[in-house]
Design a protein around this motif. Sequence first.
Motif, PDB file in Angstrom:
ATOM      1  N   HIS A  25      47.365  38.245  38.437  1.00  0.00           N
ATOM      2  CA  HIS A  25      48.214  38.132  37.750  1.00  0.00           C
ATOM      3  C   HIS A  25      48.213  36.228  36.819  1.00  0.00           C
ATOM      4  N   GLU A  84      53.098  35.730  43.609  1.00  0.00           N
ATOM      5  CA  GLU A  84      51.469  35.921  43.745  1.00  0.00           C
ATOM      6  C   GLU A  84      50.865  34.955  43.461  1.00  0.00           C
ATOM      7  N   HIS A 113      44.008  38.515  45.185  1.00  0.00           N
ATOM      8  CA  HIS A 113      46.085  38.723  45.409  1.00  0.00           C
ATOM      9  C   HIS A 113      46.198  38.940  46.513  1.00  0.00           C
ATOM     10  N   PHE A 114      47.426  39.632  46.758  1.00  0.00           N
ATOM     11  CA  PHE A 114      48.241  39.348  47.783  1.00  0.00           C
ATOM     12  C   PHE A 114      49.157  40.276  47.807  1.00  0.00           C
TER      13      PHE A 114
HETATM   14 ZN   LIG Z   1      48.296  41.007  42.614  1.00  0.00          ZN
END
Ligand SMILES: [Zn+2]
Length: 451
Positions: free
Chosen positions: A286, A300, A353-354
């Motif tokens: 992102h 995030e 990522h989370f």
């Molecule tokens: Zn993500």
Amino acid sequence: MLEKWQAEFKRYKSLYFIYLLIFLLCLGSMAFFVYKDNQATSRKLTMEVVNMRQGPGVTYDIERQLTKDTPYQIMREENDWYYVKLKDNSTGWLPKWLVNPQAFAETSSFIATVLADSAPIYEDNTVDSKQIAEAQKHQKFQILHQIDGWVQIQTDQGTAWISQDTIEITPGTMSEGAVITSRMQDLQDDLLADGQYSVVPTAEGVNIRQAPEPGAEIIGKTAEEDVLTYLGQEDAYYHVQLADGQEGYIANWLADSNATAMADLANQMEETSTLSNQVIVLDPGHGGDDPGAMNDTINEKSVTLKTAHAVKDKLEAAGATVYLTREDDSTVELGERVEISKRTGADAFISLHFDAYDSISASGTSTYYYDDGSVPLAQAVQAQLLEQLPLSSNGIRFGDFQVTRENPAPSLLLELGYMSNPSDVKTFTQDDYYQDVAEAVYDGLVVYFQK
Ligand SMILES: [Zn+2]
């Protein structure tokens, strides 16, 4: 009315006088503090030479060189740099760590880069001491201490001193490889002096046994400051020779040996050299217009960036070449992220990522791969995430994401915890977590590239 007031005044005359006195005292101390403050902002350089630059960073051009005792005033501070004004009203930027001795003491890691064509290295912090080597231009050293225009540096021959006039000081740490080499060198010097490896008991009265097992006959006990000759290792025991020529065994958890220290360094060296030729692309998920998953407190995109920087620092220290698909909070299309992987010829691509899910009970990390060629990388990294992170691991999984699907490099997408799970969030927002991820990814890559 006036008479009444005058009467009041007479009655309280002494009281008014006391108020006046207190008021004057306040005024006086205010003036004193204003004066003190002005004194504090006018400082003098204590270093022999400091470069004043056009901006707050060593990449900016040098405006001019200031010498010791130059008075300056600090106008403001930015990123550990002071924007200063000199007596002639000229302005520029000075590194905080050089002009503020306390700031230097607080930051332990600095590197000295030789600016002069060559620079003498001395045994002590004076030109009258023995010159032990000649440093070349661009050579770098880890700085240990700084005193009166001299810096103590770590060299292959041990610690030494170099004049501050010949170097530039910047914050940072030497690569692990360089530090390990210099430690191995130190050990080797000791070995040359002693002729052999040694075993030093960590306590007095440690049992020396006839065989390498707990119940074996005790043939002696160590004395204070005993140094035994190292003959080898068997299981958890050092095989040693005592001063009287007798041989025996001592438990390795009760003694230190430079033989093990050397082996450990050699292992570390192999690990760092494993990564030294690899190109790793880290992809903080992102960014910019796309915040990713969100909860009440964090986005995030900001945690992925923080993680990426921690992993980058760790991998770079081990000699890897690392590229980030974004360095800051900017918008980068998925296709461009794949292009960066292609352009840089990545040996591995890791997207960070989370997770988020409808149920707040979903928890832990997941390692996604797309093609079979990425499975060994996924297994190696996941095994370390499982071992080193406080969050549970959901194992490796197939996942169809553009950044891994269209990527020619072995690639992973890591989900490093759930934004939708308050307990996960609490865990992964601790600073230690990013370091743990960095260690795990580093170890996973070492295992992967060693195969
Ligand atoms: Zn993500």
